[in-house]
Design a protein around this motif. Structure first.
Motif, mmCIF file in Angstrom:
data_model
loop_
_atom_site.group_PDB
_atom_site.id
_atom_site.type_symbol
_atom_site.label_atom_id
_atom_site.label_comp_id
_atom_site.label_asym_id
_atom_site.label_seq_id
_atom_site.Cartn_x
_atom_site.Cartn_y
_atom_site.Cartn_z
ATOM 1 N N PRO A 223 5.136 -4.202 -1.784
ATOM 2 C CA PRO A 223 4.522 -2.879 -1.562
ATOM 3 C C PRO A 223 5.596 -1.845 -1.213
ATOM 4 C CG PRO A 223 3.301 -4.599 -0.409
ATOM 5 C CD PRO A 223 4.616 -5.202 -0.831
ATOM 6 N N GLU B 130 6.896 7.666 -0.901
ATOM 7 C CA GLU B 130 5.818 7.070 -0.094
ATOM 8 C C GLU B 130 5.856 7.582 1.345
ATOM 9 O OE1 GLU B 130 3.369 5.089 -0.943
ATOM 10 O OE2 GLU B 130 3.986 3.714 -2.552
ATOM 11 N N ASP C 244 5.315 5.863 4.040
ATOM 12 C CA ASP C 244 5.988 4.910 4.926
ATOM 13 C C ASP C 244 7.480 5.224 5.067
ATOM 14 O OD1 ASP C 244 3.614 3.607 5.282
ATOM 15 O OD2 ASP C 244 4.249 1.688 4.442
ATOM 16 N N GLU D 51 0.582 6.222 -3.344
ATOM 17 C CA GLU D 51 -0.848 5.967 -3.532
ATOM 18 C C GLU D 51 -1.698 6.863 -2.638
ATOM 19 O OE1 GLU D 51 1.485 3.687 -2.928
ATOM 20 O OE2 GLU D 51 1.642 2.723 -4.896
ATOM 21 N N GLN E 252 -2.042 1.222 -9.432
ATOM 22 C CA GLN E 252 -1.541 0.258 -10.410
ATOM 23 C C GLN E 252 -2.106 -1.160 -10.239
ATOM 24 O OE1 GLN E 252 2.911 0.163 -10.936
ATOM 25 N NE2 GLN E 252 2.203 1.619 -12.448
ATOM 26 N N PHE F 238 -2.270 -2.504 -3.994
ATOM 27 C CA PHE F 238 -1.556 -1.348 -3.461
ATOM 28 C C PHE F 238 -2.515 -0.261 -2.977
ATOM 29 C CE2 PHE F 238 1.577 -2.858 -6.821
ATOM 30 C CZ PHE F 238 2.152 -3.744 -5.946
ATOM 31 N N PHE G 229 -2.356 1.363 0.759
ATOM 32 C CA PHE G 229 -1.605 2.583 1.069
ATOM 33 C C PHE G 229 -2.547 3.790 1.149
ATOM 34 C CE2 PHE G 229 2.071 0.257 -0.759
ATOM 35 C CZ PHE G 229 3.065 0.606 0.127
#
Lengths: 368, 326
Positions: free
Chosen positions: A134, A169, A171, B60, B82, B86, B89
Motif C-alpha cells: 500500500p 498520498e 500518508d 485514493e 485499482q 487499496f 486509504f
C-alpha cells in the motif's frame, strides 16, 4: 501593515559525483575502502542478475507477479549501504536489493513471490519491516520507529523508501510533517523512477523537484543522481549522521528510472516511448560504476567476469534451494499461523474444518 | 448481440452512460492512457478526452474526496480504485462523507458517485490483491454495495449504479473479468439495485451466493442434481446492501433448507446477515441450521495456499448434502 517577503529560507541541492561515463568529481568523491567499493559492485551486479532471473522465473510460471527493480540498483543500494545493521529500514515494494543487502535471503524473496507467506519472514539479523505494497503507508512506520528511538535515547536511525507516486498520498505528507514536528532520526529516500505505473512524474506533482517538498515540513531535502551510487551513498551518509546526532530528518530524492515493468502484469508500451527507455539505458548505474572501478584500478575485467560467474552460481543455488523448500512447505494448515498470539477457539475449529475440507477435496480429485 | 467479457461489458456501460450524460466522468489511477490496469476503461480517454477520463495522482483518498465534491456540484463521478485492498486509504471519505452528506446537509446535497474496484481471490495475486471485504461497505449506512457475477449483469448493474442518486460501491470479481463471455445487448439494459435474482430453480435447497462464487455454486448445483438427484435453487444477490431477502425467504419456505456461499471471511460477513434475515422471515420453515461456505477468518494467504482457502464447488456440494442430512 507592510507587504514584505516571508523569511522562508530553503535551498535544495543536486548532487552528482560519478557521471554516466564513469568520470568522477574528485572534490566530491568519497573515500571508501576498496573492499567496500567491490562489495557495492558485487551487490549491484547481484541485484541485476537476480532481477533478470526472477523475471525469467515469472515468465515460466514458477513465481507469480513481482516488481522488477532493474535500473534502480544504485539508488537503493547506495542508501542502505550507509546504514548500520542496528538501524531500521522500512521498504516499499521495489527494494529487493536493499533487503538482500540488509540480510534477506534470496530464497525468501523467491518464496514470497511464489506465493508462500513464509517468504515474508524477517531474518533475526535485520531490523526491517516487511515490504509494503500500500503506497506510502510505510513512511509513517519509519517515523514511529524514529520517535521510539528518540524516546529510548538510542543511537539508531530509521530509513524508509518510497516512489515518486507515493508523494501524492496523504500518508507521505503526514509522515514528513510528524518527522519535522518531532525532529526524529528518520531518512526519507524517494526512488523517483519517473513513472507510477502509467503516470509520469509531470502528472504526479507540479513541484519542480520532490526534494523541495521537505522544505514545507521544515527539514532539508536533496536531489541526487540516483544512478550514481557514490552520490546516493554520500547523501545518505550525511543524512544518517545528521539524524544520528539529533539534528532531525532529511529527504533524499534519487533521480532514477524504472527500466522495466511496474510489475510483471504491466505493459509499458501502452504509455511510454521506448526512446526514453533507451536514453536511460545510457545512464545505467552499473556500467558507470564498473568504469569508475576499472579506472581506479580497484576492479579488473577478469575480476568482474569472476564476479559474474560467482553470482550466476549463487543464484542458481538459490533457485534450486527455494524450489526444494517449496516442496516441503505449503501445508495448508500453516495459513492459520501468525494470526494472533494465540489462536482463538473459533479459529482452531476453522483450522480443523479447513483440513477436513482440503483432504476431502484431494480425495475426490483422486477418485474423479 | 456481441459476446463480451466482463471487462468489455463494463467498458460498454461506461461508454454508453458517458455518451448519454455529460455529467458522468471517470477518475482514478491509470484509468486514462493505460485504460485501467484491467483495461475496463480502455479507449475511453480517446473517445471522451482527458477532462472526462482523468488520470489522477496516486491518492485514493484524493480520488474519492474529489469525487464527493464533484458529485455535490452535480456531476456523476465514477472512481476506480485499482484494487479493493487499496480502498482503505479512502475509507474515511466514504464513511465520513460520501455516506453521510445527504443526512448531514438534511437533504440539500447527495452524492451520486460510484466507486469501482476489483475484489476477490483466485488469480495468484500479490498481498492486498485478493481480499473480499465487502462487509465493511455493506455495514456502512448510506452506502450501497453491489457485486455482479457476469458480463451481462455487470453491464446492467453498472448503468443502475451510475444513475443511482446515492453512493454505490461496485466490487468487480476480478477472477471473472475474462473467465467467460456472454451475449450483451448493445441497447440499454438495466438491473435494479437491491434485488437478488434466481439463477436456477430447485425444490430441495436454497443456495445463496454472489460475485465470483456464482460459477462454483452453479457447478455444485449441477453436480448435486446429476450425482445425488438434489434440486438446488440458486440465488445471485447482485446487491449486498441494501439486502432484500424476500425472494430468498420465499424459496426457503419451499425448500426448508439454505446454504450461503461467499469468499469473504465468515464472521460478521454477508452470510451472517442473510442467515439472520432468514431467521426473521422463515424460521418456522427451516428444517436444518443454515450452513455457510466461506473464506476462513484469517488473513488471505499468499497464492500457494489460496486453493485451500477459497470455497469451491466440492465444498458447496458437501455443505448442501450435510444440511439436507441433518
Amino acid at each position: 501593515m507592510p507587504k514584505t517577503p516571508l523569511p522562508f529560507s530553503h535551498q535544495s541541492e543536486y548532487l552528482s559525483i560519478l557521471d554516466e561515463n564513469g568520470n568522477v568529481d574528485k572534490a566530491l568523491e568519497p573515500e571508501l575502502p576498496e573492499e567496500f567499493l567491490l562489495k557495492l559492485y558485487w551487490y549491484m551486479l547481484l541485484g541485476r542478475r537476480f532481477d533478470e532471473r526472477m523475471l525469467n522465473l515469472q515468465r515460466q510460471g514458477r513465481i507469480g507477479t513481482f516488481p522488477p527493480l532493474i535500473g534502480q540498483e544504485a539508488s537503493q543500494l547506495g542508501a542502505v549501504a550507509a546504514l548500520k545493521p542496528s538501524d531500521w529500514m522500512a521498504p516499499a515494494f521495489r527494494e529487493a536489493l536493499a533487503e538482500i543487502w540488509r540480510g534477506k535471503s534470496m530464497e525468501n524473496t523467491i518464496l514470497y513471490y511464489a506465493g508462500y507467506d513464509e517468504g515474508g519472514v524477517i531474518e533475526k539479523s535485520r531490523n526491517d519491516l516487511p515490504l509494503a505494497i500500500p503506497v506510502s503507508s510505510q513512511t509513517l512506520h519509519a517515523v514511529g520507529i524514529a520517535m521510539a528511538i528518540k524516546y529510548r535515547g538510542q543511537p539508531d536511525v530509521a530509513m524508509t523508501f518510497f516512489g515518486d507516486g507515493a508523494t501524492s498520498e496523504g500518508d507521505f505528507h503526514e509522515a514528513l510533517n510528524f518527522a519535522g514536528v518531532f525532529q526524529v532520526p528518520v531518512i526519507f529516500v524517494c526512488q523517483n523512477n519517473q513513472w507510477a505505473i502509467s503516470t509520469p512524474l509531470a502528472k504526479q506533482t507540479r513541484s519542480e523537484t520532490i526534494a523541495q517538498k521537505a522544505a514545507s515540513y521544515g527539514f532539508p531535502g536533496i536531489q541526487v543522481d540516483g544512478n550514481d551510487i557514490l552520490a546516493v551513498y554520500s547523501a545518505s551518509l550525511k543524512a544518517i549522521e545528521r539524524a544520528r546526532s539529533g539534528e532531525g530528518p532529511s529527504l533524499i530524492e534519487c533521480l532514477t528510472y524504472r527500466m522495466g515493468l511496474h510489475t510483471t502484469a504491466d505493459d509499458p508500451t501502452k504509455y511510454r516511448d521506448n526512446k526514453e527507455v533507451k536514453m536511460w539505458e545510457s545512464r545505467d548505474p552499473i556500467s558507470r560504476f564498473r568504469t569508475y572501478l576499472l579506472n581506479k584500478g580497484v576492479l579488473s575485467n577478469k575480476k568482474s567476469q569472476q564476479y559474474e560467474e560467482e553470482i550466476k552460481t549463487e543464484i542458481q543455488g538459490v533457485v534450486e534451494r527455494s524450489e526444494e523448500l517449496m516442496t516441503e512447505l505449503g501445508a495448508p494448515e500453516d495459513m492459520f499461523a501468525h494470526q494472533y498470539d494465540e489462536l482463538p477457539p473459533h479459529l482452531l475449529r476453522q483450522r480443523e474444518e479447513m483440513l477436513d475440507q482440503w483432504r476431502l477435496d484431494q480425495e475426490e480429485e483422486k477418485h474423479g | 448481440m456481441a459476446k463480451m467479457t466482463m471487462v468489455q461489458a463494463l467498458n460498454l456501460a461506461l461508454r454508453q452512460e458517458m455518451e448519454k450524460d455529460d455529467r458522468v466522468i471517470l477518475l482514478g489511477e491509470d484509468v486514462g492512457v493505460d485504460g485501467g490496469v484491467f483495461r475496463v476503461s480502455d479507449g475511453l480517454i480517446d473517445r471522451f478526452g482527458a477532462e472526462r477520463v482523468i488520470d489522477t495522482p496516486l491518492a485514493e483518498s484524493g480520488i474519492v474526496g474529489a469525487a464527493i465534491g464533484m458529485a455535490v456540484y452535480g456531476l456523476r463521478p465514477v472512481c476506480e480504485i485499482q484494487f479493493s485492498g487499496f480502498t482503505y486509504f479512502n475509507f474515511h471519505q466514504l464513511e465520513s462523507h460520501a455516506a453521510r452528506l445527504r443526512h448531514r446537509s438534511q437533504g440539500k446535497y447527495h452524492v451520486p458517485m460510484v466507486l469501482r474496484a476489483p475484489y476477490g481471490g483466485g488469480v495468484r495475486a500479490l498481498e492486498h490483491h485478493s481480499e473480499s471485504r465487502e462487509a465493511y461497505y455493506a455495514h456502512t449506512p448510506g452506502l450501497k454495495m453491489v457485486i455482479p457475477s457476469g458480463p451481462r449483469n455487470s453491464r446492467a448493474l453498472m448503468v443502475s449504479a451510475i444513475r443511482d442518486p446515492d453512493p454505490v460501491i461496485f466490487f468487480e470479481p476480478k477472477s471473472l473479468y475474462r473467465a467467460f463471455r456472454e451475449e450483451v445487448p448493445e441497447e440499454e439494459e438495466i438491473l435494479p439495485l437491491g434485488v437478488p435474482v434466481k439463477v436456477r430453480e430447485g425444490g430441495d435447497m436454497t443456495l445463496v451466493a454472489y460475485g465470483a462464487m456464482i460459477p462454483p455454486s452453479l457447478e455444485a448445483a449441477e453436480a448435486l442434481k446429476s450425482n445425488h438427484g438434489i434440486e438446488v435453487e440458486v440465488f445471485d444477490l447482485l446487491t449486498i446492501s441494501p439486502l432484500d431477502v424476500t425472494l430468498i425467504a420465499e424459496s426457503v419456505r419451499k425448500t426448508g433448507h439454505a446454504v450461503v456461499v461467499h469468499e469473504a471471511h465468515r464472521s460478521f460477513g454477508p452470510g451472517a446477515e442473510i442467515m439472520a434475515r432468514l431467521m426473521e422471515e422463515a424460521f418456522f420453515y427451516l428444517e436444518a441450521p443454515v450452513k455457510r461456505v466461506t473464506g476462513y477468518d484469517i488473513i488471505y494467504p499468499l497464492f500457494a495456499r489460496e486453493n485451500a482457502y477459497m470455497p469451491n464447488a466440492k465444498r458447496i456440494v458437501r455443505a448442501v448434502r450435510e444440511t439436507l442430512a441433518s
